[in-house]
Scaffold this motif. Structure first.
Motif, PDB file in Angstrom:
ATOM      1  N   ASN A  21       0.693   1.688 -14.912  1.00 46.03           N
ATOM      2  CA  ASN A  21      -0.497   2.533 -14.917  1.00 46.03           C
ATOM      3  C   ASN A  21      -0.642   3.225 -16.277  1.00 46.03           C
ATOM      4  O   ASN A  21       0.244   3.981 -16.699  1.00 46.03           O
ATOM      5  CB  ASN A  21      -0.393   3.573 -13.796  1.00 46.03           C
ATOM      6  CG  ASN A  21      -1.604   4.472 -13.708  1.00 46.03           C
ATOM      7  OD1 ASN A  21      -1.787   5.370 -14.531  1.00 46.03           O
ATOM      8  ND2 ASN A  21      -2.438   4.239 -12.697  1.00 46.03           N
ATOM      9  N   GLY A  28       0.513   7.041  -6.391  1.00 49.54           N
ATOM     10  CA  GLY A  28      -0.701   7.840  -6.488  1.00 49.54           C
ATOM     11  C   GLY A  28      -0.436   9.332  -6.545  1.00 49.54           C
ATOM     12  O   GLY A  28      -1.221  10.094  -7.123  1.00 49.54           O
ATOM     13  N   LYS A  29       0.677   9.754  -5.945  1.00 57.60           N
ATOM     14  CA  LYS A  29       1.028  11.170  -5.969  1.00 57.60           C
ATOM     15  C   LYS A  29       1.257  11.669  -7.396  1.00 57.60           C
ATOM     16  O   LYS A  29       1.072  12.857  -7.686  1.00 57.60           O
ATOM     17  CB  LYS A  29       2.283  11.420  -5.119  1.00 57.60           C
ATOM     18  CG  LYS A  29       2.019  11.420  -3.628  1.00 57.60           C
ATOM     19  CD  LYS A  29       1.183  12.628  -3.242  1.00 57.60           C
ATOM     20  CE  LYS A  29       0.806  12.639  -1.786  1.00 57.60           C
ATOM     21  NZ  LYS A  29      -0.060  13.802  -1.448  1.00 57.60           N
ATOM     22  N   MET A  86       1.729   2.077  -3.489  1.00 60.49           N
ATOM     23  CA  MET A  86       0.570   2.613  -4.204  1.00 60.49           C
ATOM     24  C   MET A  86       0.338   4.079  -3.831  1.00 60.49           C
ATOM     25  O   MET A  86      -0.013   4.899  -4.693  1.00 60.49           O
ATOM     26  CB  MET A  86      -0.681   1.777  -3.887  1.00 60.49           C
ATOM     27  CG  MET A  86      -0.597   0.330  -4.353  1.00 60.49           C
ATOM     28  SD  MET A  86      -0.126   0.164  -6.104  1.00 60.49           S
ATOM     29  CE  MET A  86      -1.521   0.995  -6.886  1.00 60.49           C
ATOM     30  N   ARG A  87       0.540   4.409  -2.560  1.00 58.10           N
ATOM     31  CA  ARG A  87       0.386   5.807  -2.133  1.00 58.10           C
ATOM     32  C   ARG A  87       1.428   6.692  -2.794  1.00 58.10           C
ATOM     33  O   ARG A  87       1.128   7.831  -3.192  1.00 58.10           O
ATOM     34  CB  ARG A  87       0.489   5.901  -0.608  1.00 58.10           C
ATOM     35  CG  ARG A  87      -0.742   5.345   0.108  1.00 58.10           C
ATOM     36  CD  ARG A  87      -0.467   5.050   1.565  1.00 58.10           C
ATOM     37  NE  ARG A  87      -0.216   6.254   2.350  1.00 58.10           N
ATOM     38  CZ  ARG A  87       0.111   6.239   3.642  1.00 58.10           C
ATOM     39  NH1 ARG A  87       0.236   5.071   4.281  1.00 58.10           N
ATOM     40  NH2 ARG A  87       0.307   7.360   4.292  1.00 58.10           N
ATOM     41  N   CYS A 127      -1.876  14.408 -13.194  1.00 61.79           N
ATOM     42  CA  CYS A 127      -0.455  14.038 -13.363  1.00 61.79           C
ATOM     43  C   CYS A 127       0.478  15.252 -13.345  1.00 61.79           C
ATOM     44  O   CYS A 127       1.521  15.271 -14.013  1.00 61.79           O
ATOM     45  CB  CYS A 127      -0.249  13.263 -14.666  1.00 61.79           C
ATOM     46  SG  CYS A 127      -1.170  11.720 -14.766  1.00 61.79           S
ATOM     47  N   VAL A 130      -0.361  10.617 -10.006  1.00 62.98           N
ATOM     48  CA  VAL A 130      -1.613  10.586 -10.760  1.00 62.98           C
ATOM     49  C   VAL A 130      -2.479  11.800 -10.434  1.00 62.98           C
ATOM     50  O   VAL A 130      -3.133  12.364 -11.326  1.00 62.98           O
ATOM     51  CB  VAL A 130      -2.395   9.286 -10.467  1.00 62.98           C
ATOM     52  CG1 VAL A 130      -3.724   9.276 -11.228  1.00 62.98           C
ATOM     53  CG2 VAL A 130      -1.570   8.063 -10.825  1.00 62.98           C
ATOM     54  N   GLU A 131      -2.458  12.219  -9.164  1.00 62.63           N
ATOM     55  CA  GLU A 131      -3.378  13.264  -8.725  1.00 62.63           C
ATOM     56  C   GLU A 131      -3.161  14.578  -9.477  1.00 62.63           C
ATOM     57  O   GLU A 131      -2.066  14.864  -9.987  1.00 62.63           O
ATOM     58  CB  GLU A 131      -3.256  13.479  -7.208  1.00 62.63           C
ATOM     59  CG  GLU A 131      -1.900  13.964  -6.739  1.00 62.63           C
ATOM     60  CD  GLU A 131      -1.776  14.030  -5.218  1.00 62.63           C
ATOM     61  OE1 GLU A 131      -2.525  13.316  -4.513  1.00 62.63           O
ATOM     62  OE2 GLU A 131      -0.941  14.814  -4.742  1.00 62.63           O
ATOM     63  N   SER A 151       0.817  -1.214   0.000  1.00 61.27           N
ATOM     64  CA  SER A 151       0.000   0.000   0.000  1.00 61.27           C
ATOM     65  C   SER A 151       0.849   1.263   0.000  1.00 61.27           C
ATOM     66  O   SER A 151       0.440   2.289  -0.556  1.00 61.27           O
ATOM     67  CB  SER A 151      -0.929   0.000   1.221  1.00 61.27           C
ATOM     68  OG  SER A 151      -0.175  -0.036   2.421  1.00 61.27           O
TER      69      SER A 151
END
Length: 513
Positions: free
Chosen positions: A458, A385-386, A381-382, A392, A388-389, A378
């Motif tokens: 991704n 994820g940074k 993934m976090r 991008c 993607v937010e 996890s």
């Protein structure tokens, strides 16, 4: 190392006009040219006064009045020896007849004022910035070490009481002698820490909440001792030094230093922290002492120590997954990526372009360490994820860095290609190092981060990377070329097994691209 930042010699409190009762070396009756014969007379007169005083003390141990006069005379002769500071070329001739051994014995004198005078004199005699005098002053330094001066100097640090201004100055002079000896013989750093309690005294001195010149000087000496000594870095960790340094910098988590001297001390403390974080076991102590949390708090407070906290985290997290995991667990990603996006506090210090650039490079290194230390789960993934937010935006920022550093490296490569390297005696290793200095190392880290992003699979991030590469007239092959060069130059400083693992991870990323 930057942990290895230059430490400059300071002006000691006594480097000013002579006060009442002090020897004015510029007076008309001072010796204009001190030849060997005159120097020997000075030394013999000093030794005679020292001997007379010691005999009087032994004869009348309970009657200070009977040896007071000899003590005053000894103090005067000690001051006269300052003339020798102007003729260091004579030291090699004076050492065999007792210069070092006599001054070392004065350090042990029962009268603390005379021990202080010895420290002040030694600070002058060992302080030489003229290269032509180096060998002569080194001869004195070697003789002082042989005369056990290191032990005596460190012992006196605890002996002097800094509540007395004169003795506080004596502490300052003692630290100056130690600094001079370390400057003359850098290999003494291990010796003095192995054979004395200097590290413990320095840590104790840095725990004081009040700032003063001696606390600043203690931070400088500690930085010198740790800079290039893995043994001292480990020793400090073993005596709870990591926790002590964290406590010292914690005083500035929500306030800035009040003066430039206090600011310099704080930088020294962070230099010490970065040095001490080189050994693996000290990284473990740092995490256990909640050093990661403290650095994040300092970053959030956005005070002067902001960039130093990032630098410390970079050292702590390099090749140490537990620190990376703790960083993610205590919500450090938000703070780190704010800096990555350029949202850094503005003050007089960080307006400089060089400051901004160094900070960017530290943050890039920190994020590369996160990707290297967090490989699954996890937390991974976090981290991903940074990127993607906010459509991008962080990949956009990463590609901005990529093109900037790529252009710099390309410019340096073209410059090197235009030179006749045979005339410059520059081999391939030197050429590679020049490119690293021009920004290749940071470019390699950026390429690694891009590789990790691509390797995640991704589709949204991959599409963004491909779009930005195309817009900048680049291809994945350009990124792979940088990673291939990085792969081929991974060293074995951390051992052959770690080299193999690092190369295998890099190959995996290259293959994914």
């Amino acid at each position: 190392m930057d942990a290895a930042a230059a430490v400059h010699k300071r002006k000691r409190p006594d480097e000013s006009d002579p006060g009442p009762g002090e020897l004015d070396l510029s007076a008309a009756d001072a010796v204009e040219v001190l030849d060997l014969r005159a120097a020997k007379r000075l030394l013999l007169a000093f030794e005679r006064r020292l001997r007379d005083n010691l005999e009087a003390r032994m004869k009348y141990p309970d009657d200070p009045a009977r040896f007071a006069d000899s003590e005053i005379a000894l103090h005067a002769e000690t001051d006269r020896l300052r003339l020798l500071a102007g003729a260091p070329e004579l030291f090699p001739d004076l050492v065999p007849i007792g210069l070092a051994s006599s001054l070392a014995s004065l350090l042990t004198h029962d009268n603390v004022d005379l021990a202080a005078a010895a420290a002040s004199l030694l600070a002058d005699l060992t302080d030489s910035e003229d290269p032509s005098d180096l060998a002569a002053v080194q001869a004195l330094a070697d003789a002082l070490v042989d005369a056990n001066a290191l032990d005596l100097l460190v012992h006196n640090l605890s002996r002097f009481s800094e509540t007395d201004s004169d003795e506080a100055e004596a502490v300052h002079n003692t630290l100056a002698v130690l600094e001079n000896l370390l400057d003359l013989r850098p290999n003494l750093a291990d010796k003095v820490c192995d054979g004395t309690k200097l590290l413990r005294w320095l840590l104790s001195r840095l725990k004081a909440r009040e700032f003063d010149a001696n606390k600043q000087y203690a931070s400088e000496i500690l930085a010198i001792l740790l800079q290039n000594s893995p043994a001292n870095q480990k020793r400090l960790g073993q005596i709870n030094g990591v926790d002590a340094l964290l406590q010292a910098v914690a005083m500035y988590k929500s306030r800035d230093p009040k003066t430039s001297d206090e600011e310099e001390m704080l930088e020294n403390l962070f230099d010490c922290l970065c040095c001490v974080l080189m050994p693996l076991e000290n990284k473990e102590r740092f995490v256990k002492a909640e050093g990661v949390e403290l650095m994040i708090i300092i970053m959030k407070q956005k005070k002067l120590a902001y960039s130093s906290a990032i630098r410390t985290l970079d050292f702590a997290m390099t090749k140490f997954p537990p620190a990376c995991e703790r960083f993610v667990d205590v919500l450090g990603l938000k703070t780190a990526f704010a800096a990555f996006m350029g949202k850094i506090p503005v003050n007089k210090k960080n307006k400089k372009e060089s400051y901004q650039e160094e900070l960017e490079e530290r943050i890039i290194s920190l994020i590369a360490s996160l990707f290297g230390g967090i490989t699954k789960g996890s937390r991974r993934m976090r981290l991903l994820g940074k990127f993607v937010e906010n459509e991008c935006e962080k990949i956009d920022r990463l590609m901005e860095f990529y093109t900037r550093y790529s252009d710099r490296v390309k410019e340096e490569t073209e410059r090197l290609d235009s030179l006749d390297l045979e005339d410059l005696e520059m081999d391939d290793d030197e050429r590679y190092n020049r490119k690293l200095e021009a920004g290749l190392y940071t470019l390699q880290l950026i390429a690694l981060i891009l590789g990790h992003i691509w390797h995640s699979g991704n589709s949204q991030m991959r599409a963004r990377v491909e779009l930005l590469l195309k817009q900048n007239k680049l291809t994945k092959q350009d990124v792979k070329d940088i990673l291939e060069e990085y792969h081929d130059n991974i060293g074995d400083l951390d051992g052959p097994e770690e080299k193999e693992r690092a190369q295998a991870r890099t190959k995996e990323i290259i293959a994914a691209l």
